[in-house]
Scaffold this motif. Structure first.
Motif, PDB file in Angstrom:
ATOM      1  N   ILE A   1       0.839  -1.185   0.000  1.00 25.80           N
ATOM      2  CA  ILE A   1       0.000   0.000   0.000  1.00 25.80           C
ATOM      3  C   ILE A   1       0.884   1.248   0.000  1.00 25.80           C
ATOM      4  O   ILE A   1       2.034   1.211   0.443  1.00 25.80           O
ATOM      5  N   PRO A   2       0.372   2.370  -0.506  1.00 29.07           N
ATOM      6  CA  PRO A   2       1.221   3.561  -0.668  1.00 29.07           C
ATOM      7  C   PRO A   2       1.692   4.144   0.657  1.00 29.07           C
ATOM      8  O   PRO A   2       1.061   3.962   1.696  1.00 29.07           O
ATOM      9  N   TRP A   3       2.801   4.852   0.588  1.00 27.85           N
ATOM     10  CA  TRP A   3       3.182   5.757   1.661  1.00 27.85           C
ATOM     11  C   TRP A   3       2.264   6.980   1.567  1.00 27.85           C
ATOM     12  O   TRP A   3       1.870   7.391   0.468  1.00 27.85           O
ATOM     13  N   LEU A   4       1.936   7.568   2.711  1.00 32.87           N
ATOM     14  CA  LEU A   4       0.993   8.680   2.742  1.00 32.87           C
ATOM     15  C   LEU A   4       1.467   9.799   3.663  1.00 32.87           C
ATOM     16  O   LEU A   4       2.169   9.548   4.643  1.00 32.87           O
ATOM     17  N   ARG A   5       1.019  11.002   3.349  1.00 30.05           N
ATOM     18  CA  ARG A   5       1.032  12.090   4.318  1.00 30.05           C
ATOM     19  C   ARG A   5      -0.416  12.473   4.554  1.00 30.05           C
ATOM     20  O   ARG A   5      -1.108  12.925   3.643  1.00 30.05           O
ATOM     21  N   LEU A   6      -0.882  12.256   5.778  1.00 33.34           N
ATOM     22  CA  LEU A   6      -2.272  12.519   6.118  1.00 33.34           C
ATOM     23  C   LEU A   6      -2.382  13.795   6.943  1.00 33.34           C
ATOM     24  O   LEU A   6      -1.539  14.055   7.807  1.00 33.34           O
ATOM     25  N   GLN A   7      -3.402  14.557   6.665  1.00 36.83           N
ATOM     26  CA  GLN A   7      -3.662  15.784   7.405  1.00 36.83           C
ATOM     27  C   GLN A   7      -4.790  15.556   8.399  1.00 36.83           C
ATOM     28  O   GLN A   7      -5.837  15.007   8.053  1.00 36.83           O
ATOM     29  N   VAL A   8      -4.580  15.962   9.632  1.00 32.56           N
ATOM     30  CA  VAL A   8      -5.592  15.767  10.668  1.00 32.56           C
ATOM     31  C   VAL A   8      -6.784  16.683  10.411  1.00 32.56           C
ATOM     32  O   VAL A   8      -6.626  17.880  10.156  1.00 32.56           O
TER      33      VAL A   8
END
Length: 205
Positions: free
Chosen positions: A130-137
């Motif tokens: 699965i992809p690496w992600l940058r998630l925003q809260v």
């Protein structure tokens, strides 16, 4: 000094270690904005969960059969470097968005929680995982007695992923609709918060 470096031809930045936490180099689109610093890491093991559903022929991801494995949420436990459980990870309604389902992280001690999402621009595809992600809260909630271990979180990175991708078989006919697949995965989650103003500080966890 920390600066830009290149991994397999992709410009990446190395994050400065904080309290022993070392973030792997990441592509530019996964970098967390200046003014935030990493404060916690959890090593996840669990499943990425899929259900077989019909898909419209006009969808670019739809298969020739007209059915596709559709992601409906994670189920994982995050551990610290001492293999102690620290956080659970799942899908749940975000109260700050009127109940919109979002990826959720809940502290295992004080039950504080955060909800976050990752725009498609903040993903990096990893072959076979699965992809690496940058998630925003996009939502936070304190625990029932005021616990706030996670409520200061601003961004979360999902890195070092293994497994978790949807099956390639088993969803090609109407008879399979509703069938689920729980696919094992592992990942490291890095939690960021805004850097304190001069003279102020954060509690250590």
């Amino acid at each position: 000094m920390f600066g830009l470096m290149t991994v397999v031809g992709i410009p990446v930045a190395a994050a400065a270690p904080k309290k022993g936490i070392v973030v792997p180099p990441v592509p530019t689109n996964l970098q967390v904005p200046v003014g935030n610093s990493v404060y916690r890491v959890g090593h996840a093991t669990g499943t990425q969960d899929y259900v077989c559903l019909p898909c419209p022929a006009t969808s670019p991801t739809c298969t020739a059969s007209g059915f596709i494995w559709t992601f409906f949420g994670p189920q994982a436990t995050l551990f610290d470097d001492d293999d102690e459980q620290i956080i659970t990870h799942f899908l749940s309604p975000n109260p700050d968005e009127g109940g919109t389902p979002r990826a959720t992280w809940q502290d295992s001690r004080d039950t504080s929680a955060v909800w976050a999402f990752a725009p498609s621009a903040n993903q990096f595809v990893v072959p076979g995982a699965i992809p690496w992600l940058r998630l925003q809260v996009v939502g936070t909630q304190s625990g029932p007695i005021g616990g706030d271990r996670l409520t200061a979180t601003t961004f979360i990175q999902r890195l070092e992923t293994a497994g978790g991708i949807a099956p390639t078989t088993g969803c090609s006919a109407a008879a399979a609709v509703g069938k689920t697949a729980l696919v094992s995965y592992e990942a490291d989650y890095f939690f960021y918060r805004a850097r304190p103003a001069h003279g102020q500080g954060h509690d250590d966890y």
